[in-house]
Design a protein around this motif. Structure first.
Motif, PDB file in Angstrom:
ATOM      1  N   GLU A   6     -14.366   0.009   4.931  1.00  0.00           N
ATOM      2  CA  GLU A   6     -13.395  -0.755   4.102  1.00  0.00           C
ATOM      3  C   GLU A   6     -12.118  -0.303   3.503  1.00  0.00           C
ATOM      4  N   MET A   7     -11.414  -0.884   3.128  1.00  0.00           N
ATOM      5  CA  MET A   7      -9.892  -0.294   2.735  1.00  0.00           C
ATOM      6  C   MET A   7     -10.030   0.658   1.278  1.00  0.00           C
ATOM      7  N   ARG A   8      -9.422   1.677   1.615  1.00  0.00           N
ATOM      8  CA  ARG A   8      -9.488   2.551   0.247  1.00  0.00           C
ATOM      9  C   ARG A   8      -8.278   2.534  -0.261  1.00  0.00           C
ATOM     10  N   LEU A   9      -8.375   2.535  -1.661  1.00  0.00           N
ATOM     11  CA  LEU A   9      -7.328   2.266  -2.505  1.00  0.00           C
ATOM     12  C   LEU A   9      -6.598   3.685  -2.705  1.00  0.00           C
ATOM     13  N   LEU A  10      -5.393   3.986  -2.313  1.00  0.00           N
ATOM     14  CA  LEU A  10      -4.811   5.141  -2.512  1.00  0.00           C
ATOM     15  C   LEU A  10      -4.452   5.438  -3.955  1.00  0.00           C
ATOM     16  N   PRO A  11      -4.106   6.756  -4.314  1.00  0.00           N
ATOM     17  CA  PRO A  11      -3.967   7.207  -5.414  1.00  0.00           C
ATOM     18  C   PRO A  11      -2.221   7.221  -6.083  1.00  0.00           C
ATOM     19  N   TRP A  12      -1.744   6.272  -5.277  1.00  0.00           N
ATOM     20  CA  TRP A  12      -0.085   6.138  -5.338  1.00  0.00           C
ATOM     21  C   TRP A  12       0.200   4.654  -5.080  1.00  0.00           C
ATOM     22  N   SER A  13       1.021   4.210  -5.899  1.00  0.00           N
ATOM     23  CA  SER A  13       1.546   2.593  -5.678  1.00  0.00           C
ATOM     24  C   SER A  13       2.797   2.746  -4.645  1.00  0.00           C
ATOM     25  N   GLY A  14       2.734   1.576  -4.204  1.00  0.00           N
ATOM     26  CA  GLY A  14       3.816   1.380  -3.382  1.00  0.00           C
ATOM     27  C   GLY A  14       5.077   0.460  -3.885  1.00  0.00           C
ATOM     28  N   PRO A  15       5.973  -0.086  -3.059  1.00  0.00           N
ATOM     29  CA  PRO A  15       7.023  -0.729  -3.854  1.00  0.00           C
ATOM     30  C   PRO A  15       6.692  -1.651  -4.702  1.00  0.00           C
ATOM     31  N   GLU A  16       7.559  -1.526  -5.947  1.00  0.00           N
ATOM     32  CA  GLU A  16       7.410  -2.519  -7.006  1.00  0.00           C
ATOM     33  C   GLU A  16       5.899  -2.335  -7.656  1.00  0.00           C
ATOM     34  N   GLY A  17       5.372  -1.093  -7.759  1.00  0.00           N
ATOM     35  CA  GLY A  17       4.328  -0.759  -8.168  1.00  0.00           C
ATOM     36  C   GLY A  17       2.969  -1.186  -7.885  1.00  0.00           C
ATOM     37  N   LYS A  18       2.988  -1.895  -6.723  1.00  0.00           N
ATOM     38  CA  LYS A  18       1.950  -2.714  -5.992  1.00  0.00           C
ATOM     39  C   LYS A  18       0.997  -1.382  -5.346  1.00  0.00           C
ATOM     40  N   PRO A  19      -0.434  -2.025  -5.678  1.00  0.00           N
ATOM     41  CA  PRO A  19      -1.425  -0.774  -4.813  1.00  0.00           C
ATOM     42  C   PRO A  19      -1.134  -0.905  -3.402  1.00  0.00           C
ATOM     43  N   CYS A  20      -1.501   0.477  -3.049  1.00  0.00           N
ATOM     44  CA  CYS A  20      -1.610   0.925  -1.698  1.00  0.00           C
ATOM     45  C   CYS A  20      -3.043   1.146  -1.215  1.00  0.00           C
ATOM     46  N   PHE A  21      -3.258   0.793   0.249  1.00  0.00           N
ATOM     47  CA  PHE A  21      -4.676   0.799   0.742  1.00  0.00           C
ATOM     48  C   PHE A  21      -4.341   1.338   2.027  1.00  0.00           C
ATOM     49  N   LEU A  22      -5.711   2.237   2.561  1.00  0.00           N
ATOM     50  CA  LEU A  22      -5.793   2.566   3.636  1.00  0.00           C
ATOM     51  C   LEU A  22      -6.980   2.176   4.469  1.00  0.00           C
ATOM     52  N   GLY A  23      -6.549   1.695   5.409  1.00  0.00           N
ATOM     53  CA  GLY A  23      -7.873   1.022   6.477  1.00  0.00           C
ATOM     54  C   GLY A  23      -7.907   1.887   7.470  1.00  0.00           C
ATOM     55  N   ARG A  83      -7.357   4.811 -11.588  1.00  0.00           N
ATOM     56  CA  ARG A  83      -7.141   4.596 -10.066  1.00  0.00           C
ATOM     57  C   ARG A  83      -8.072   5.392  -9.334  1.00  0.00           C
ATOM     58  N   VAL A  84      -8.399   6.662  -9.492  1.00  0.00           N
ATOM     59  CA  VAL A  84      -9.141   7.229  -8.748  1.00  0.00           C
ATOM     60  C   VAL A  84     -10.604   7.024  -8.967  1.00  0.00           C
ATOM     61  N   ALA A  85     -10.937   6.501 -10.334  1.00  0.00           N
ATOM     62  CA  ALA A  85     -12.175   6.204 -10.449  1.00  0.00           C
ATOM     63  C   ALA A  85     -12.600   4.889  -9.667  1.00  0.00           C
ATOM     64  N   GLU A  86     -11.682   4.010  -9.727  1.00  0.00           N
ATOM     65  CA  GLU A  86     -11.877   2.725  -8.954  1.00  0.00           C
ATOM     66  C   GLU A  86     -11.783   3.085  -7.462  1.00  0.00           C
ATOM     67  N   HIS A  90     -15.513   2.505  -4.985  1.00  0.00           N
ATOM     68  CA  HIS A  90     -15.616   1.631  -3.901  1.00  0.00           C
ATOM     69  C   HIS A  90     -16.196   2.355  -2.771  1.00  0.00           C
ATOM     70  N   ARG A  91     -16.082   3.477  -2.848  1.00  0.00           N
ATOM     71  CA  ARG A  91     -16.524   4.072  -1.701  1.00  0.00           C
ATOM     72  C   ARG A  91     -17.920   4.756  -1.929  1.00  0.00           C
ATOM     73  N   LEU A  92     -18.531   4.436  -2.899  1.00  0.00           N
ATOM     74  CA  LEU A  92     -19.900   4.896  -3.099  1.00  0.00           C
ATOM     75  C   LEU A  92     -21.036   4.073  -2.198  1.00  0.00           C
TER      76      LEU A  92
END
Length: 110
Positions: A6-23, A83-86, A90-92
């Motif tokens: 699954e996509m991993r929510l990264l602990p930083w934001s992208g442009p315009e404060g949007k969430p970043c994900f790692l696949g 964000r870390v908790a979320e 999701h990775r549990l």
């Protein structure tokens, strides 16, 4: 689907404060390790801010500007921790077909 596909929510934001994900299926890739290190730093900063806030509260003589700065820093740290908790939630791993998350023994909460 495994937890790592699954996509991993990264602990930083992208442009315009949007969430970043790692696949990625790799937990040992460069970006995964960077995300793990960043999460550890964010959690440590949050713990330090909480300790400082406890000291300020105990002293009872903080100036309004100091309190405003502390609230601003605590707010940022809380966003990071959530964000870390979320991301980690999701990775549990989940049980197949159960629809529930993992069950931990009571000792895990002590």
């Amino acid at each position: 689907m495994s937890a790592h596909s699954e996509m991993r929510l990264l602990p930083w934001s992208g442009p315009e404060g949007k969430p970043c994900f790692l696949g990625s299926d790799s937990e040992n890739g460069h970006l995964s390790r960077l995300a793990d290190d960043t999460e550890a730093i964010q959690l440590a900063v949050g713990a330090e801010l909480l300790a400082h806030a406890s000291e300020v509260q105990a002293a009872g003589d903080a100036e309004a500007e100091e309190l405003r700065l502390l609230v601003t820093d605590l707010t940022g740290a809380l966003w990071d921790v959530l964000r870390v908790a979320e991301s980690r939630g999701h990775r549990l791993p989940t049980r197949d077909g159960g629809g529930e998350g993992p069950r931990l023994p009571a000792a895990a909460f002590c």
